[in-house]
Design a protein around this motif. Sequence first.
Motif, PDB file in Angstrom:
ATOM      1  N   THR A  22      99.842 -70.639  37.881  1.00 51.66           N
ATOM      2  CA  THR A  22      99.085 -71.851  38.188  1.00 51.66           C
ATOM      3  C   THR A  22      97.789 -71.895  37.387  1.00 51.66           C
ATOM      4  N   ARG A  23      97.063 -70.786  37.382  1.00 45.99           N
ATOM      5  CA  ARG A  23      95.793 -70.729  36.646  1.00 45.99           C
ATOM      6  C   ARG A  23      96.022 -70.961  35.145  1.00 45.99           C
ATOM      7  N   GLU A  27      94.858 -74.088  32.809  1.00 43.60           N
ATOM      8  CA  GLU A  27      93.925 -73.867  31.703  1.00 43.60           C
ATOM      9  C   GLU A  27      94.519 -74.201  30.338  1.00 43.60           C
ATOM     10  N   ASP A 105      95.076 -78.141  41.313  1.00 39.99           N
ATOM     11  CA  ASP A 105      95.653 -77.604  40.074  1.00 39.99           C
ATOM     12  C   ASP A 105      97.171 -77.739  40.085  1.00 39.99           C
TER      13      ASP A 105
END
Length: 198
Positions: A22-23, A27, A105
């Motif tokens: 997810t991060r 990004e 996100d």
Amino acid sequence: MAKVTDADTGTPVPQRLLAAATRLFAEQGYDRTSVQEIVEAAGVTKGALYHYFGSKEDLLQEVYARVLRLQQERLDAYADSDAPIEERLRDAAADVVVTTIDNLDDAAIFFRSMHHLSPEKNKQVRAERRRYHERFRALIEEGQKAGVFSTATPADLVVDYHFGSVHHLSTWYRPDGPLTQQQVADHLADLLLRALRP
């Protein structure tokens, strides 16, 4: 099967993989994130990733599916409660806003990257989302049949109106902005109810 966890954090490996994916997807974008980057960020091997998820695409699907499962469970609880229909619909309408913002996100990744899913996975996700929207629409129809809500606007259009707002939260909502997530949720839920007033 016993849950495999990180000795330091106690976080189960699947959750670590999802958090890392997810991060990184948020990004860098889904298409610019490699499996190697995901496993390194999660502190696991590729074998661990493939044990829990068959592919990077499966991770993408799960990013959205976990939020949708949570939202479906919560919607079912609101829909099945004994509260008056107007209260149930308002609570459900506000809740989907809050849970979307809580998982901003995930929502942003999904809507930006949904086209990367195979036709079969895309079909599965659309079916799950349709199930959610149908349950939400049923609340509106229940209120319309009871004379609590106006029938001037078809329930399908009211659902599209509300979820159009929800699906675009990731493009404008900021936690440090002028409105809290609950204020946004309350405003959007109130707009929905005003649109349904007889």
